[in-house]
Design an enzyme around this catalytic site. Structure first.
Site, PDB file in Angstrom:
ATOM      1  N   HIS A  17       0.864  -1.198   0.000  1.00 36.87           N
ATOM      2  CA  HIS A  17       0.000   0.000   0.000  1.00 36.87           C
ATOM      3  C   HIS A  17       0.893   1.238   0.000  1.00 36.87           C
ATOM      4  CE1 HIS A  17      -3.834   2.058   1.813  1.00 36.87           C
ATOM      5  NE2 HIS A  17      -3.107   2.932   1.152  1.00 36.87           N
ATOM      6  N   HIS A  19       1.269   4.925  -2.361  1.00 38.87           N
ATOM      7  CA  HIS A  19       0.916   5.819  -3.467  1.00 38.87           C
ATOM      8  C   HIS A  19       2.203   6.495  -3.922  1.00 38.87           C
ATOM      9  CE1 HIS A  19      -3.432   5.584  -2.350  1.00 38.87           C
ATOM     10  NE2 HIS A  19      -2.910   5.368  -1.151  1.00 38.87           N
ATOM     11  N   HIS A 197      -9.578   1.204  -1.108  1.00 42.46           N
ATOM     12  CA  HIS A 197      -9.519   1.783   0.230  1.00 42.46           C
ATOM     13  C   HIS A 197     -10.931   1.673   0.813  1.00 42.46           C
ATOM     14  CE1 HIS A 197      -5.751   3.368  -1.178  1.00 42.46           C
ATOM     15  NE2 HIS A 197      -5.568   4.160  -0.129  1.00 42.46           N
ATOM     16  N   GLU A 200     -11.172   3.350   6.115  1.00 44.64           N
ATOM     17  CA  GLU A 200     -10.133   4.244   6.649  1.00 44.64           C
ATOM     18  C   GLU A 200     -10.853   5.311   7.473  1.00 44.64           C
ATOM     19  OE1 GLU A 200      -8.020   6.544   3.686  1.00 44.64           O
ATOM     20  OE2 GLU A 200      -6.367   7.031   5.050  1.00 44.64           O
ATOM     21  N   ASP A 278       1.885   3.961   2.885  1.00 50.29           N
ATOM     22  CA  ASP A 278       0.828   4.803   2.304  1.00 50.29           C
ATOM     23  C   ASP A 278       1.401   5.991   1.519  1.00 50.29           C
ATOM     24  OD1 ASP A 278      -1.803   5.378   1.689  1.00 50.29           O
ATOM     25  OD2 ASP A 278      -2.386   6.034   3.685  1.00 50.29           O
ATOM     26  N   ASP A 279       1.693   7.076   2.217  1.00 51.08           N
ATOM     27  CA  ASP A 279       2.256   8.278   1.586  1.00 51.08           C
ATOM     28  C   ASP A 279       3.435   8.732   2.441  1.00 51.08           C
ATOM     29  OD1 ASP A 279       0.030   8.965  -0.513  1.00 51.08           O
ATOM     30  OD2 ASP A 279      -1.027   8.530   1.364  1.00 51.08           O
TER      31      ASP A 279
HETATM   32  N1  HPA Z   1      -6.532   7.467   1.479  1.00 54.38           N
HETATM   33  C1  HPA Z   1      -7.263   7.819   0.424  1.00 54.38           C
HETATM   34  N2  HPA Z   1      -6.730   8.327  -0.670  1.00 54.38           N
HETATM   35  C2  HPA Z   1      -5.420   8.471  -0.736  1.00 54.38           C
HETATM   36  C3  HPA Z   1      -4.610   8.122   0.315  1.00 54.38           C
HETATM   37  C4  HPA Z   1      -5.193   7.565   1.479  1.00 54.38           C
HETATM   38  O1  HPA Z   1      -4.545   7.206   2.478  1.00 54.38           O
HETATM   39  N3  HPA Z   1      -3.345   8.407  -0.069  1.00 54.38           N
HETATM   40  C5  HPA Z   1      -3.398   8.883  -1.321  1.00 54.38           C
HETATM   41  N4  HPA Z   1      -4.659   8.940  -1.732  1.00 54.38           N
HETATM   42 ZN    ZN Z   2      -3.690   4.826   0.679  1.00 56.38          ZN
END
Ligand code: HPA
Ligand code: ZN
Length: 338
Positions: A17, A19, A197, A200, A278-279
């Site tokens: 996971h 991006h 996703h 979350e 994630d990011d």
């Molecule tokens: N959630 C939803 N969209 C996203 C995320 C995330 O953690 N990171 C990049 N786009």
């Molecule tokens: Zn994500």
């Protein structure tokens, strides 16, 4: 007693996971803005870093979409991806299944081919350069209409031998999986793997929809499924993988304190949870940092860490033969770190 941080560093891991646009470090953002002549509302590195501060998903997404506007050429996407893979190599990440957001780029006038070609050229070089394998997953932006997702799927057609799956990301609440039922069915028809996703920020109902309507192969995040015992049992029995992102959850206030993170609970329930970044440029750490901080905050044991490393491969889209090679390496590292 096992030195958990040494074990984490030594273990082969997969990241499921991530991006790519979220691996844009502030330094790179400034560099790309300058080389492409993009005007940003930040003048210094400190101002960029100060902007990387959020209290929910939408706050983050606003900066994330602004940040990606500096990505203009194939070379930018190549360099971005290569810098991420270098971090993976340092963390002993041996396989990556990475997301990108084509609509974040085509909406600004780039062709679909620009991000894909740049990303794939770096990913293809990674086997020789870093010993890392990959699968590429394109995400649909859920705040946009399903029609736009269909258009993106059509643009992807010439690349479908190199794109392994589709995902669903961006603003979750108000954009339930049901909005994308038809385009996910079309992607499934084309033989693509499906992830989304879910849970979350969105409620357990969104996880049900992702399972029942989108028929996903893997759940991204999934934290809020823990609110529903029947859903826990279902996800566990189906052996579905959760790609959990602890430092992201902390940055976006999905948890108020990392000590409250449900990772230990997920593992103790027998859910196939994994740890991902994630990011990472926005949320303060790559894979090992996520492992180390989570282990310390919630008290993960050696067994938990080994399970997480195994889950990262068994939850991947690698073949079982490919997984077996990594699983054997994990057992070797485990034996060397009693
Ligand atoms: N959630 C939803 N969209 C996203 C995320 C995330 O953690 N990171 C990049 N786009
Ligand atoms: Zn994500």
């Amino acid at each position: 007693m096992t030195d958990l941080n040494a074990l984490i560093a030594a273990l082969p891991k997969a990241e499921l996971h991530l991006h790519l646009e979220g691996s844009l470090e502030p330094e790179q953002l400034m560099l790309f803005a300058e080389r492409n002549g993009v005007d940003l509302p930040f003048n210094t590195l400190e101002e960029v870093k100060a902007a990387y501060n959020f209290s929910n998903l939408q706050d983050f997404l606003d900066i994330y979409y602004q940040g990606m506007s500096v990505l203009q050429t194939e070379a930018d996407f190549h360099d971005l991806t290569d810098a991420y893979l270098k971090r993976c190599h340092a963390d002993n990440v041996r396989h990556v299944e990475v997301f990108f957001d084509p609509q974040g780029h085509t909406e600004r006038g780039l062709s679909f081919a620009t991000p894909v070609n740049g990303i794939l050229s770096a990913l293809d070089a990674a086997a020789d350069k870093y010993g890392i394998t990959y699968k590429l997953i394109m995400c649909f932006l859920r705040h946009l209409p399903e029609e736009d997702a269909f258009e993106t799927l059509a643009q992807a057609e010439p690349f479908l031998d190199r794109i392994h799956g589709v995902g669903l990301d961006s603003s979750e609440v108000g954009h339930p999986p049901s909005k994308f039922e038809r385009v996910f069915a079309a992607a499934r028809e084309k033989g693509l793997k499906l992830v989304a996703h879910a849970g979350e920020e969105g409620p357990p109902e969104y996880v049900y929809e992702a399972l029942d309507l989108l028929k996903i192969d893997r759940i991204d995040h999934g934290n809020r499924l823990l609110e529903d015992d029947a859903l826990i049992a279902r996800v566990k029995d189906a052996g579905l993988t959760l790609t959990v992102c602890p430092l992201s959850n902390l940055s976006l206030c999905v948890v108020d304190d990392l000590k409250d993170h449900p990772m230990k609970r997920m593992l103790d329930l027998g859910l196939r949870a994994t740890i991902n970044s994630d990011d990472p440029a926005y949320f303060g750490g790559y894979v090992n940092q996520n492992f180390v901080e989570t282990a310390q905050a919630v008290g993960l044991t050696r067994d938990h860490i080994l399970t997480l490393a195994r889950n990262s491969f068994t939850g991947s889209f690698l073949s079982s033969e490919e997984q077996a090679v990594h699983l054997k390496n994990i057992e070797e590292v485990a034996a060397a770190n009693p």
